[in-house]
Scaffold this motif. Structure first.
Motif, short mmCIF file in Angstrom:
data_model
loop_
_atom_site.label_atom_id
_atom_site.label_comp_id
_atom_site.label_asym_id
_atom_site.label_seq_id
_atom_site.Cartn_x
_atom_site.Cartn_y
_atom_site.Cartn_z
N THR A 13 63.37 125.46 124.95
CA THR A 13 63.61 126.30 123.78
C THR A 13 64.96 125.97 123.16
N LEU A 14 65.97 125.74 123.97
CA LEU A 14 67.28 125.36 123.45
C LEU A 14 67.21 124.03 122.71
N GLU A 15 66.35 123.13 123.17
CA GLU A 15 66.17 121.85 122.48
C GLU A 15 65.63 122.06 121.06
N LYS A 16 64.84 123.10 120.87
CA LYS A 16 64.29 123.41 119.54
C LYS A 16 65.38 123.90 118.60
N VAL A 17 66.34 124.66 119.12
CA VAL A 17 67.40 125.20 118.24
C VAL A 17 68.60 124.26 118.11
N ARG A 18 68.70 123.31 119.01
CA ARG A 18 69.84 122.39 119.00
C ARG A 18 70.09 121.72 117.64
N PRO A 19 69.05 121.23 116.94
CA PRO A 19 69.32 120.58 115.64
C PRO A 19 70.02 121.50 114.63
N PHE A 20 69.74 122.79 114.69
CA PHE A 20 70.39 123.73 113.77
C PHE A 20 71.86 123.90 114.12
N VAL A 21 72.16 123.91 115.40
CA VAL A 21 73.55 124.01 115.85
C VAL A 21 74.29 122.70 115.55
N ASN A 22 73.61 121.57 115.77
CA ASN A 22 74.20 120.26 115.50
C ASN A 22 74.54 120.10 114.01
N ARG A 23 73.72 120.68 113.16
CA ARG A 23 73.92 120.56 111.71
C ARG A 23 75.30 121.05 111.28
N ASP A 24 75.83 122.01 112.02
CA ASP A 24 77.15 122.55 111.70
C ASP A 24 78.25 121.93 112.56
N GLY A 25 77.92 120.84 113.26
CA GLY A 25 78.92 120.13 114.05
C GLY A 25 79.10 120.65 115.46
N GLY A 26 78.19 121.51 115.90
CA GLY A 26 78.30 122.06 117.24
C GLY A 26 77.20 121.58 118.16
N ASP A 27 77.20 122.12 119.35
CA ASP A 27 76.15 121.83 120.32
C ASP A 27 76.09 122.99 121.31
N ILE A 28 75.01 123.02 122.06
CA ILE A 28 74.81 124.08 123.05
C ILE A 28 74.31 123.45 124.34
N GLU A 29 74.84 123.93 125.46
CA GLU A 29 74.48 123.38 126.77
C GLU A 29 74.06 124.53 127.68
N PHE A 30 72.88 124.42 128.29
CA PHE A 30 72.41 125.41 129.25
C PHE A 30 73.24 125.28 130.53
N VAL A 31 73.71 126.41 131.05
CA VAL A 31 74.51 126.41 132.27
C VAL A 31 73.73 127.04 133.42
N ASP A 32 73.20 128.26 133.21
CA ASP A 32 72.46 128.92 134.29
C ASP A 32 71.68 130.11 133.75
N PHE A 33 70.81 130.63 134.59
CA PHE A 33 70.01 131.82 134.29
C PHE A 33 70.14 132.75 135.48
N ILE A 34 70.83 133.89 135.28
CA ILE A 34 71.11 134.81 136.38
C ILE A 34 70.75 136.24 135.95
N ASP A 35 69.89 136.88 136.71
CA ASP A 35 69.52 138.28 136.47
C ASP A 35 69.11 138.55 135.03
N GLY A 36 68.32 137.65 134.45
CA GLY A 36 67.81 137.83 133.10
C GLY A 36 68.72 137.36 131.99
N ILE A 37 69.91 136.92 132.33
CA ILE A 37 70.88 136.47 131.33
C ILE A 37 70.97 134.95 131.35
N VAL A 38 70.85 134.35 130.16
CA VAL A 38 71.02 132.91 130.00
C VAL A 38 72.48 132.66 129.69
N TYR A 39 73.11 131.78 130.47
CA TYR A 39 74.50 131.41 130.23
C TYR A 39 74.54 130.02 129.63
N VAL A 40 75.25 129.91 128.51
CA VAL A 40 75.35 128.65 127.79
C VAL A 40 76.81 128.32 127.51
N LYS A 41 77.04 127.05 127.26
CA LYS A 41 78.37 126.60 126.86
C LYS A 41 78.24 126.08 125.43
N MET A 42 79.06 126.61 124.55
CA MET A 42 79.06 126.17 123.16
C MET A 42 80.08 125.05 123.03
#
Length: 83
Positions: A13-42
């Motif tokens: 799912t993050l791969e689907k949204v990545r192009p939109f984040v990349n368009r503004d010069g950013g990126d997103i990296e999946f870090v972990d999934f703990i107790d229902g919370i997705v942790y990402v690094k911007m």
């Protein structure tokens, strides 16, 4: 769905949204999934951006909660609980 399958679906799912984040010069990296919370690094332009919280809560979080069963929210990796 087990935790491994959930994490794989999160990454897909993050791969689907990545192009939109990349368009503004950013990126997103999946870090972990703990107790229902997705942790990402911007990365790139998203790192330290004033709009990063809005991007997470009003965009990425909504998509992940809609597409991945068990996701309750999204937070930055810096907010991960200490082990």
């Amino acid at each position: 769905m087990d935790i491994k399958e959930t994490k794989e679906l999160i990454v897909q799912t993050l791969e689907k949204v990545r192009p939109f984040v990349n368009r503004d010069g950013g990126d997103i990296e999946f870090v972990d999934f703990i107790d229902g919370i997705v942790y990402v690094k911007m990365l790139g332009a998203c790192e330290g951006c004033a709009m990063v919280d809005a991007t997470l809560s009003e965009g990425i979080e909504i998509i992940l909660m809609d597409e991945v069963p068990g996701v309750l929210g999204v937070k930055q990796a810096s907010e991960m609980p200490q082990k």
